[in-house]
Structures are given as structure tokens and as C-alpha cells.
Design a protein around this motif. Structure first.
Motif, PDB file in Angstrom:
ATOM      1  N   PHE A  38      -5.373  -6.818   4.383  1.00 19.25           N
ATOM      2  CA  PHE A  38      -5.780  -5.600   5.143  1.00 19.25           C
ATOM      3  C   PHE A  38      -4.987  -4.511   5.681  1.00 19.25           C
ATOM      4  O   PHE A  38      -3.898  -4.966   6.376  1.00 19.25           O
ATOM      5  N   ARG A  39      -4.747  -3.460   5.177  1.00 18.92           N
ATOM      6  CA  ARG A  39      -3.872  -2.509   5.277  1.00 18.92           C
ATOM      7  C   ARG A  39      -4.812  -1.139   4.830  1.00 18.92           C
ATOM      8  O   ARG A  39      -5.040  -0.887   4.004  1.00 18.92           O
ATOM      9  N   PRO A  40      -4.587  -0.226   5.916  1.00 20.97           N
ATOM     10  CA  PRO A  40      -5.251   1.209   5.672  1.00 20.97           C
ATOM     11  C   PRO A  40      -4.369   1.898   4.639  1.00 20.97           C
ATOM     12  O   PRO A  40      -3.240   2.114   4.868  1.00 20.97           O
ATOM     13  N   THR A  41      -4.883   2.628   3.815  1.00 24.86           N
ATOM     14  CA  THR A  41      -4.455   3.251   2.877  1.00 24.86           C
ATOM     15  C   THR A  41      -5.372   4.189   2.277  1.00 24.86           C
ATOM     16  O   THR A  41      -6.641   4.106   2.515  1.00 24.86           O
ATOM     17  N   ARG A  42      -5.093   5.435   1.927  1.00 28.00           N
ATOM     18  CA  ARG A  42      -5.671   6.354   1.427  1.00 28.00           C
ATOM     19  C   ARG A  42      -6.540   5.931   0.082  1.00 28.00           C
ATOM     20  O   ARG A  42      -7.719   6.311   0.116  1.00 28.00           O
ATOM     21  N   GLU A  43      -6.035   5.094  -0.696  1.00 25.17           N
ATOM     22  CA  GLU A  43      -6.795   4.506  -1.797  1.00 25.17           C
ATOM     23  C   GLU A  43      -7.890   3.343  -1.198  1.00 25.17           C
ATOM     24  O   GLU A  43      -8.636   3.327  -2.164  1.00 25.17           O
ATOM     25  N   ASP A  78       3.864   1.373  -5.754  1.00 30.10           N
ATOM     26  CA  ASP A  78       4.621   2.674  -5.186  1.00 30.10           C
ATOM     27  C   ASP A  78       3.565   3.611  -5.463  1.00 30.10           C
ATOM     28  O   ASP A  78       3.840   5.022  -5.118  1.00 30.10           O
ATOM     29  N   GLU A  79       2.434   3.422  -5.671  1.00 27.48           N
ATOM     30  CA  GLU A  79       1.374   4.355  -5.811  1.00 27.48           C
ATOM     31  C   GLU A  79       0.428   4.591  -4.672  1.00 27.48           C
ATOM     32  O   GLU A  79      -0.404   5.407  -4.594  1.00 27.48           O
TER      33      GLU A  79
END
Length: 84
Positions: A38-43, A78-79
Motif C-alpha cells: 500500500f503506497r500512494p503513487t500517481r500510477e 524506476d517508473e
């Protein structure tokens, strides 16, 4: 469910076995079991309520299998664009 209008038959949309299969199709050697993170990312939608799979490989590349609407998308570490 977290949302009253949720339609998914399973959550997360992709299970650990499917995440392993999808990353394996990239011609890498997977090490260990995928971890649900669980990690907030744009993707990943930008919040803590959208978990995704972290898959490590012998080649040293970490992949993330992220549900985007009704399909799974694969990203290298890295993306990913974390949101703090």
C-alpha cells in the motif's frame, strides 16, 4: 467494500499468481513471492486504499503490478512516481 458502487468480484483485481505470471512474461526470473503493498503513487491512484503487487527479480529489477480500471499494468520501480 470500500465503495458502495464497487463492482469488482475480487480485490485486488489481480491476485499474486497472476502478478507473478504477468511479470514472468517479461523474461525475468522472479525471486520469492509477490508482496501486496500500500503506497500512494500517481500510477496507483494516489491513495492508500489501492494496493498493488511488488515483484522482485533475480536481475535486481523490482516490478509493480498495478490495477488501472479493469486491467493490470506493469511498471519497473524506476517508473513509479510516489506521492508523499
Amino acid at each position: 467494500g470500500m465503495w458502495s458502487n464497487a463492482q469488482a468480484k475480487q480485490f485486488p483485481f489481480v491476485d499474486a499468481l497472476e502478478a507473478t505470471k504477468l511479470v514472468g512474461e517479461m523474461k525475468v526470473t522472479i525471486t520469492g513471492e509477490p508482496d501486496l503493498v500500500f503506497r500512494p503513487t500517481r500510477e496507483g491512484g494516489g491513495d492508500w486504499t489501492n494496493p498493488f503487487w511488488e515483484v522482485r527479480t533475480k536481475e535486481g529489477i523490482t516490478f509493480y503490478v498495478i490495477q488501472n480500471l479493469n486491467k493490470a499494468e506493469i511498471y519497473r520501480a524506476d517508473e513509479i512516481h510516489p506521492i508523499d
